[in-house]
Design a protein around this motif. Structure first.
Motif, mmCIF file in Angstrom:
data_model
loop_
_atom_site.group_PDB
_atom_site.id
_atom_site.type_symbol
_atom_site.label_atom_id
_atom_site.label_comp_id
_atom_site.label_asym_id
_atom_site.label_seq_id
_atom_site.Cartn_x
_atom_site.Cartn_y
_atom_site.Cartn_z
ATOM 1 N N SER A 62 -4.070 4.223 -9.437
ATOM 2 C CA SER A 62 -5.184 4.454 -8.443
ATOM 3 C C SER A 62 -4.643 4.106 -7.092
ATOM 4 O O SER A 62 -5.263 4.633 -5.873
ATOM 5 N N VAL A 63 -3.670 3.129 -6.988
ATOM 6 C CA VAL A 63 -3.203 2.615 -5.657
ATOM 7 C C VAL A 63 -2.720 3.719 -4.866
ATOM 8 O O VAL A 63 -3.008 3.891 -3.633
ATOM 9 N N LEU A 64 -2.033 4.571 -5.476
ATOM 10 C CA LEU A 64 -1.200 5.683 -5.102
ATOM 11 C C LEU A 64 -2.239 7.242 -5.097
ATOM 12 O O LEU A 64 -1.570 8.085 -4.705
ATOM 13 N N GLY A 65 -3.286 6.977 -5.600
ATOM 14 C CA GLY A 65 -3.863 8.207 -5.833
ATOM 15 C C GLY A 65 -3.450 9.128 -6.721
ATOM 16 O O GLY A 65 -3.586 10.587 -6.382
ATOM 17 N N LEU A 66 -2.892 8.719 -7.780
ATOM 18 C CA LEU A 66 -2.155 9.478 -8.885
ATOM 19 C C LEU A 66 -2.953 10.048 -10.038
ATOM 20 O O LEU A 66 -2.347 10.019 -11.153
ATOM 21 N N VAL A 67 -4.278 9.358 -9.970
ATOM 22 C CA VAL A 67 -5.219 9.316 -11.326
ATOM 23 C C VAL A 67 -5.527 10.858 -11.579
ATOM 24 O O VAL A 67 -5.991 11.509 -10.468
ATOM 25 N N GLU A 68 -5.138 11.522 -12.439
ATOM 26 C CA GLU A 68 -5.100 12.881 -12.793
ATOM 27 C C GLU A 68 -6.813 13.300 -13.233
ATOM 28 O O GLU A 68 -7.328 12.265 -13.842
ATOM 29 N N GLU A 69 -7.194 14.286 -12.817
ATOM 30 C CA GLU A 69 -8.442 14.692 -13.232
ATOM 31 C C GLU A 69 -8.960 14.741 -14.575
ATOM 32 O O GLU A 69 -7.929 14.999 -15.680
ATOM 33 N N PRO A 70 -9.922 14.369 -15.350
ATOM 34 C CA PRO A 70 -11.129 14.234 -14.515
ATOM 35 C C PRO A 70 -11.236 12.634 -13.871
ATOM 36 O O PRO A 70 -12.734 12.442 -13.647
ATOM 37 N N GLY A 71 -10.364 11.880 -13.808
ATOM 38 C CA GLY A 71 -10.383 10.562 -13.228
ATOM 39 C C GLY A 71 -10.589 10.825 -11.654
ATOM 40 O O GLY A 71 -10.113 11.726 -10.913
ATOM 41 N N ARG A 72 -11.423 9.688 -11.298
ATOM 42 C CA ARG A 72 -11.772 9.739 -9.802
ATOM 43 C C ARG A 72 -12.050 8.183 -9.537
ATOM 44 O O ARG A 72 -12.464 7.502 -10.345
ATOM 45 N N ILE A 73 -11.778 7.645 -8.387
ATOM 46 C CA ILE A 73 -12.359 6.317 -7.990
ATOM 47 C C ILE A 73 -13.614 6.605 -7.414
ATOM 48 O O ILE A 73 -14.044 7.273 -6.530
ATOM 49 N N VAL A 74 -14.570 5.706 -7.860
ATOM 50 C CA VAL A 74 -15.783 5.906 -7.531
ATOM 51 C C VAL A 74 -16.360 4.712 -6.879
ATOM 52 O O VAL A 74 -17.432 4.865 -6.215
ATOM 53 N N ALA A 75 -15.668 3.474 -6.780
ATOM 54 C CA ALA A 75 -16.177 2.612 -5.981
ATOM 55 C C ALA A 75 -14.895 1.386 -5.733
ATOM 56 O O ALA A 75 -13.948 1.565 -6.167
ATOM 57 N N GLY A 76 -15.329 0.665 -4.471
ATOM 58 C CA GLY A 76 -14.121 -0.386 -4.384
ATOM 59 C C GLY A 76 -13.160 0.086 -3.246
ATOM 60 O O GLY A 76 -13.211 1.272 -2.718
ATOM 61 N N SER A 77 -12.115 -0.636 -2.894
ATOM 62 C CA SER A 77 -11.121 -0.634 -1.957
ATOM 63 C C SER A 77 -10.000 -0.932 -2.225
ATOM 64 O O SER A 77 -9.755 -1.563 -3.057
ATOM 65 N N ILE A 78 -8.951 -0.364 -1.670
ATOM 66 C CA ILE A 78 -7.587 -0.597 -1.819
ATOM 67 C C ILE A 78 -6.847 -0.702 -0.383
ATOM 68 O O ILE A 78 -6.421 0.277 0.195
ATOM 69 N N ARG A 79 -7.024 -1.771 0.226
ATOM 70 C CA ARG A 79 -6.525 -2.000 1.356
ATOM 71 C C ARG A 79 -4.857 -2.502 1.471
ATOM 72 O O ARG A 79 -4.578 -3.517 0.983
ATOM 73 N N PHE A 80 -4.225 -1.359 2.418
ATOM 74 C CA PHE A 80 -2.848 -1.711 2.128
ATOM 75 C C PHE A 80 -2.145 -1.995 3.745
ATOM 76 O O PHE A 80 -2.683 -0.994 4.561
ATOM 77 N N ALA A 81 -1.513 -2.933 4.050
ATOM 78 C CA ALA A 81 -0.969 -3.066 5.419
ATOM 79 C C ALA A 81 0.431 -3.252 5.093
ATOM 80 O O ALA A 81 1.114 -4.118 4.963
#
Length: 355
Positions: A62-81
């Motif tokens: 999830s951190v890298l947006g590599l979740v395959e469909e039908p998966g999706r981020i539905v809530a929360g935040s991943i804040r990267f500095a």
């Protein structure tokens, strides 16, 4: 209660807060990650542990947006500095196929997968794949990128790197392929390295060498590491902080010494109690956790661990998810044995639950 984010240069490199990653299936919604919160400090190693099916890998992907469909981020935040003075970017809010996340993926955050033979293409040489990763993020000519690639292969301990760069993955051992994967992940000097079970498929000797390699790289570069594993022996060796996950939620987290020497959550104690120990009798029965991790679509009401928990409080643990409680030594635990729950029994101690 989510971890507090420090202001300015002291803020963590990665701050995950209330992350929920769900999969919509014909049978219903699968809550693979259901409200996960933790941070990765700069220059530290954070290990995420738990049995298979607890959501560790989905959290990492999830951190890298590599979740395959039908998966999706539905809530929360991943804040990267990426840099100490940078304003954090919420990776969860980015298009997983957009240019912004692609600039972060492989550039500022590298990933090492569990199966290098599956992650590396057999159609291209190790050098081709490494050069492509370098040129995707750095303005280098092919010749300059190849020179950098040879240096990276030497850095991760591949012998005769100037010749091995032209080898294919099927011409190399599993350990050498994993080193090549690490070289690709480090190609652009990332601030964060995510390692998803990188030593599970390797023999014990090779595993030890890979762990030593990661430790040396971190010491040399100051790279933060988010390490996904189910091996508590590995955690004891490399972790600064531990995040214990069960069925998509974080049940306990804190510094490795505090968690290993004074585990709070019954699940953490059960995990540590099931580790084989030197000096145990040959016929001594190995402790196990009764039952099994249910499928996320069959999540029980209340605390997800209560059907397997010997300390479960009837009428409490099976009715509501317990809140997170902050404890001394920077430990945090999600259990009714702590906090303000009325008539909660005192937490039991598992003898020998330590590294």
């Amino acid at each position: 209660m989510a971890p507090q984010t420090a202001p300015g240069p002291d803020r963590p490199l990665l701050d995950i807060s209330g992350l929920k990653t769900h999969f919509d299936t014909p049978e219903g919604t699968v809550r693979a990650v259901d409200g996960v919160s933790f941070t990765v400090p700069r220059g530290k190693t954070v290990c995420v542990v738990g049995e298979s099916g607890c959501g560790k890998s989905v959290t990492a992907r999830s951190v890298l947006g590599l979740v395959e469909e039908p998966g999706r981020i539905v809530a929360g935040s991943i804040r990267f500095a990426g840099e100490a003075g940078d304003e954090p970017v919420d990776l969860a809010a980015l298009d997983p196929r957009g240019t912004q996340i692609r600039a972060v993926r492989g550039g500022r955050i590298g990933m090492v997968f569990q199966e290098p033979m599956a992650a590396l293409s057999p159609l291209y040489t190790i050098g081709d794949q490494l050069v492509e990763a370098i040129r995707l993020h750095l303005p280098l000519t092919r010749e300059a990128a190849r020179t950098r690639a040879v240096g990276l292969l030497k850095r991760v301990g591949i012998p005769a790197a100037d010749k091995r760069i032209d080898a294919y993955s099927f011409q190399m051992s599993g350990g050498m392929c994993q080193r090549a994967m690490i070289a690709i992940a480090l190609a652009c000097d990332p601030a964060l390295l995510i390692a998803d079970e990188p030593t599970t498929a390797l023999d014990v000797t090779t595993q030890a060498r890979i762990l030593d390699l990661l430790a040396d790289i971190q010491a040399d570069t100051g790279t933060s590491v988010l390490f996904i594993t189910h091996d508590l022996g590995v955690v004891a060796e490399i972790a600064d902080e531990v995040v214990v996950m069960y069925l998509g939620t974080v049940v306990e987290q804190g510094p490795v010494d505090a968690v290993f020497h004074d585990p709070k959550h019954p699940y953490t104690r059960a995990l540590l109690g099931s580790v084989p120990r030197m000096g145990a009798g040959a016929r001594q029965r190995l402790a196990t956790i009764r039952g099994h991790v249910p499928h996320p679509s069959e999540r029980p009401d209340g605390c997800p661990f209560h059907p397997r928990c010997d300390s479960a409080v009837a009428g409490v643990c099976d009715t509501a998810q317990p809140p997170e409680t902050a404890l001394p030594e920077r430990q945090r635990v999600r259990c009714v044995l702590y906090g303000d729950t009325p008539a909660a029994p005192a937490a039991a101690t598992v003898e020998g639950a330590q590294s």
